[in-house]
Design a protein around this motif. Sequence first.
Motif, short mmCIF file in Angstrom:
data_model
loop_
_atom_site.label_atom_id
_atom_site.label_comp_id
_atom_site.label_asym_id
_atom_site.label_seq_id
_atom_site.Cartn_x
_atom_site.Cartn_y
_atom_site.Cartn_z
N GLU A 116 0.76 -1.16 -0.24
CA GLU A 116 -0.04 -0.01 -0.07
C GLU A 116 0.99 1.20 0.02
O GLU A 116 0.54 2.13 -0.32
CB GLU A 116 -0.86 0.04 1.33
N TYR A 117 2.09 1.27 0.36
CA TYR A 117 2.85 2.24 0.58
C TYR A 117 3.35 3.12 -0.70
O TYR A 117 3.42 4.27 -1.06
CB TYR A 117 4.27 1.98 1.26
N ALA A 118 3.65 2.19 -1.85
CA ALA A 118 4.23 2.69 -3.12
C ALA A 118 2.96 3.69 -3.71
O ALA A 118 1.80 2.91 -3.68
CB ALA A 118 4.64 1.61 -3.79
N GLN A 119 3.20 4.83 -4.12
CA GLN A 119 2.27 5.53 -4.82
C GLN A 119 2.14 4.96 -6.46
O GLN A 119 3.05 4.54 -6.76
CB GLN A 119 2.37 6.95 -4.82
N ARG A 143 -4.84 2.04 -8.04
CA ARG A 143 -5.14 2.43 -6.94
C ARG A 143 -6.20 1.53 -6.15
O ARG A 143 -6.09 1.35 -4.77
CB ARG A 143 -5.58 3.72 -6.81
N ASN A 171 0.72 5.81 2.17
CA ASN A 171 1.68 6.52 1.88
C ASN A 171 1.54 8.01 2.67
O ASN A 171 0.72 8.17 3.36
CB ASN A 171 1.75 6.90 0.30
N GLU A 224 -3.48 9.96 -4.37
CA GLU A 224 -2.62 9.23 -3.55
C GLU A 224 -3.22 9.35 -2.04
O GLU A 224 -3.29 8.22 -1.11
CB GLU A 224 -1.31 8.97 -3.62
N ALA A 257 -4.70 6.83 0.74
CA ALA A 257 -3.94 6.33 2.16
C ALA A 257 -5.00 6.79 3.36
O ALA A 257 -4.88 6.02 4.06
CB ALA A 257 -2.75 7.40 2.09
N CYS A 307 2.42 5.27 8.58
CA CYS A 307 3.07 5.99 7.56
C CYS A 307 4.58 6.34 7.65
O CYS A 307 5.20 6.89 8.87
CB CYS A 307 2.41 7.59 7.47
N ILE A 355 8.54 10.34 3.85
CA ILE A 355 8.99 10.00 2.46
C ILE A 355 10.34 9.30 2.22
O ILE A 355 11.20 9.70 2.89
CB ILE A 355 9.00 11.61 2.26
N ASP A 395 11.36 4.57 -2.47
CA ASP A 395 9.99 4.14 -2.54
C ASP A 395 8.99 5.47 -2.78
O ASP A 395 8.02 5.10 -3.07
CB ASP A 395 9.49 3.35 -1.14
N THR A 396 9.47 6.61 -2.47
CA THR A 396 8.46 7.71 -2.60
C THR A 396 9.00 8.59 -3.76
O THR A 396 8.45 9.12 -4.84
CB THR A 396 8.31 8.48 -1.56
#
Length: 493
Positions: free
Chosen positions: A141-144, A182, A216, A245, A249, A298, A301, A305-306
């Motif tokens: 879920e973290y990767a946009q 998404r 994210n 995004e 989240a 969370c 950044i 990954d961001t």
Amino acid sequence: MVLKLTLAAVDKLLPSTYYLHVVVAVAVVLITRVVSQGRRTTRDRDMHGRIFLVTGGFTPLGITLLEQLAARGAHIIALSPKPINAPEIDLLVSVLRQTTSNEQIYAEECDLSSPPSIRAFCTRFLTGQEQRLDGIVFVHEYAQRGSLLSTTNAGLASTGAPSSGQARRSGKSWAEALEDERKAASLATFLIITLLLPVLLVAPVERDIRIVSVVNPFYAAASSLFSTSTPSAPAKIPKGLLGQEGWRALQMSVYVRHLQRVLDALPNAGQVPKTDEPTVHVVSDKLQKSNIVSVSVCPGISRLDTVAPLLGASRASEGPQSKLGTILYILLQPLLWLFAKSTTSAVQSILHVLFLPTPFKSPRAMAHAAANPGGAGASDPVAAATSDLRPEEILKPGALYRECAVVNLPLPIAPPPPDADVDADAKDSDPGVNPPPNDNELGGMHLGQAVWEHFEVALKEWEAAHPSVEEKAVAESGQTTTASVDQDASAGS
């Protein structure tokens, strides 16, 4: 002689009058670097004998998490969209086993963009010999999804969601394909929890189980719109990439909070294990009603990954990387090193929620109960845990964590739906159902219920759009049968 020449050269390039300025500048850079990396968890936990399921385990943040858990002896099942005999997966698993001296690291194939693949994995797990789970961490879920520099389908990221090739074959626009990615990422989490929750509910009540959703860092960009609308109103979803995004989240954080309400409201959630030993209960009606704790995290950044995916410089992308984004990413490395997190720093908040004790697993409460087996601490572990004047940090069920601390996100309370009174009367008529408490956190119970119902409807549509091989065969055979009947009928006429 060499030393004198060196000192003379330094003095020539940097006169002594600037020494103080240099020292101050270096100190500022170091302090900025330390602050930008965020807090580090001060907790630790022995993970031997505990089984964790990790999605997105082969992303940069996921690999760091696998390494940290494996180093503490955890048994890990990492889901991979690629076959487990793929060279890169086999290599990563072998390296992790060697570097952590832990052979209990396994990869399982599960394409998170495919509902049949998710159901197939969950079926294998539920029908296997070992059905124990101590935690599920949704790192995917973290990767946009998407890049600030991408304007075509080539910029679509591939982190367990529909690939750019799939998007091109479907004939969808770039924005539509990104929106599908998404939705798939969130629905994959919802489906896995739905399928595996029964086995978690029948686990021994003294087992400490945690469900962690890694979101994210853009949730704040959608908080104002999310608080005044419902997930079923797509027209109010922010238009920009960061806003969309952030919406995803925040939606997942609201769902995780409501999941905890549901867990606490289950009929067996308030049961306390009976034992003659001076142990501390895991569950209680005061602070934690269920031994299953769900939280959102969370990590902040991260460079890999961001920032890299935002610039289109991510190596995880199946499509061609953005040349401009890659050049910018390389040129900005000094600033990114200074202001963005490394994966080691980003994983700290995830480790924090996995290491923190629950209210009835806190060392203070357990020590108090062991020292006073017949005292007040044995009957009221909450009072024992809070009897010391110094506050002790414990895991808050359903909360959103960032920088190893709870985020108090101010969301206005959502109004109840028009049929709320009817639902309440129905629940009151059934003594076996406990309605979830409306704690007014993250938009309150009604917003969480709306997100949950939105996921249920979207899941049905997602599964209908991605049938299994068997379902496709049945549909094709049905069409063939219908066509043959029509031909026979026309021939007979």
